[in-house]
Design an enzyme around this catalytic site. Sequence first.
Site: not given
Lengths: 184, 586
Positions: B52, B114-115, B164, B483
Amino acid sequence: MNANLLPTGSAYFLTQQTQEPERHTLTVLVDNEPGVLARVVGLFSARGFNIDSLTVSETEHDKHRSRITVVTVAVPKIIAQIKLQLERLVPVHKVHDLTEEGNYIERELALVKVAGVGENRVEALRLADAFRAQVIDASTESFVFEVTGKSSKVEQFISLMAPIGLVEVVRTGLAAVTRGGEGM
Amino acid sequence: MAQQMTGAEMVVEALKDQGVEHIFGYPGGAVLPIYDAIFQQGKVRHILVRHEQGATHMAEGYARSTGKCGVVLVTSGPGATNAVTGLTDALLDSIPLVCITGQVPVPLIGSDAFQECDTVGITRSCTKHNYLVKSIEDLPRILHEAFHIATSGRPGPVVIDIPKDVQFAMGTYIKPQAEMSHPTYKPQREGDTEAIRVAVDLMLRAERPVFYTGGGIINSGPEASRNLRELAELTGFPVTSTLMGLGAYPASGGQWLGMLGMHGTYEANMAMHDCDLMICLGARFDDRITGRIDAFSPGSRKIHVDIDPSSINKNIVVDVPIVGDVNLVMEEMIRMWRARTNQPRTEAIAPWWKAIEKWRGVNSLGFTNSSSIIKPQHAIARLYEATKNRDVYITTEVGQHQMWAAQHFHFNEPNRWMTSGGLGTMGYGLPAAIGVQVAHPDALVIDIAGEASVQMTMQEMSTALQYELPVKIFILNNEYMGMVRQWQELLHGGRYSHSYSDALPDFVKLAEAYGGHGIRCADPGELDNAIDEMININKPVIFDCLVSKEENCLPMIPSGKPHNEMILPDTADIGSIIDEKGRVLV
């Protein structure tokens, strides 16, 4: 330096160290949508600003509008940033700096529980009378006083109660409004 | 107008109505209804990413190269938390993004389902605004409002968290209004005429002026770049730019001083320090630009044009603040300048240009080339030479290679340079390049990368292959987090703690494993041919360019120092420059 310009007003050396912190009371008018308080409080913590007092309530139910009164202490440059950052939040309608605009009244309410017997009870009631505090609960060994006023008055009342038998204090935080007939 | 449909269908309908052609995303349980709605239409094209974070950077690259809003679609929980880095990146660089996240159904919110994660809580401080949509009635308004907020004012990322059950719910879809208005969010576009008049007055009297321009000009659209060019020509003033603003004024222009700031040119930084009038256009006095605040440009009046009022007087106190869209303000400046005089201040500022010429003579971007080993600066210079006549877009990762790219690749047009400036996100460049290539399928898109950064989002190679996006990953491989190593040399006695890129993959084989093309080059004599090979292959290429290992990125304003105390390329020992106070700075 600035050949044909006036002496520079650019304040490079007016950094935080040379400014004194000031106490400002801000009124923030917001849409009362979920999470709006978290946005305001989160902004203060994320940017390292102080909150000395915070009072929140929906004040115009028909418009779902809330009024947040926040007292903060910072140098003037940071006070200006706090206001601009608050105004950047999407649900914020307006930020008023009452300290800067002047001519406003502020009040705070505290519930003060004091326990004691004998002479201490008498003294507590005498002081409460002097501060125009109400007794809103009493038992044979305790009182709960309701005191309203400027924060300094509330502060003083609490400190006087301390040696007498102060048990605990609840404070509402500051509510503030401008004087006169004009609204925000 | 009103139409009955499910929440998921509304999302897709709103995307169409907002003119969205591409979205970047990854499916999961809590966004399945939206994915189903996407499946059943052909207008909005979905690019499946491999992580993502990649989706957010692709959307950023897409947005930065087109001026449109980038759109991301991810699931709840890990989908949302993986997007946080890209959202923060977009916030700091003012990139317009709309990120739609799935959420567990409303009745399950708060149950540690969940999630489930508190997406609006987590993203509150890394978005311009965010929403949790608890009712289908609110969804159409919020979808359109999100695009309005993301793209107007100072652009930024907006998250819409959609449970959802709201995606399944039926409701009435409402099309966007032609003119969006919002009760509280009203960015100020027009600058105050009186303030602009004062600014033009100062410009007409300046003897040592400089335009300090930034990413705001890019955000304000191509017209802003044209107006900047006109304003520069009209006044004759020198122009410098931040990392984010490169390309707004052409690097080939005679008044160009190069980039300013920590790794900016000597002439740009000296001009900032010694000027008597600084005209800041769409930049925000970031600490990479100012160096030591209390010694920043001590003798100058400062004009600051910014669309975000909170940027003004935040780091540097200015004399003439102008809140507004930089393009409109520049238009007004041009109009007023023309009304007063039609002449540039050539004579009045001739001594100033003379001083600038002297600083230019220092050649602060110079480096000692080699015939046996590829110098990273040389590699960028050759890449520029090989591609300068093409339609080329450059993205970068973060580190030395990024600064060398900014210094040695020259940009003549806006929207051609995509880099992570404010947040400094390693792993930005490869997905950003993919996003750019999606928007510009026929252009040459090159990610100038470091071998360490590119491994943070390397899996997006697979995305590039899937959608036949022939991005070129040009890795300056010095086997160090360069760097970090440079700062360890500067500050920590050359003790290179964990900055060596050990156990590197064979990048050529890696490219081939993904189905792309791999090239390795270590010989300066073969570099040009290898670059040509990369350009001419019509598929994703990983170019492993082995460069000198301990090259420092110079010039540099060390932390805690002002603009006129730069480390120049001929400095022998950089380890003894920064004092105790500077060491704690970043």
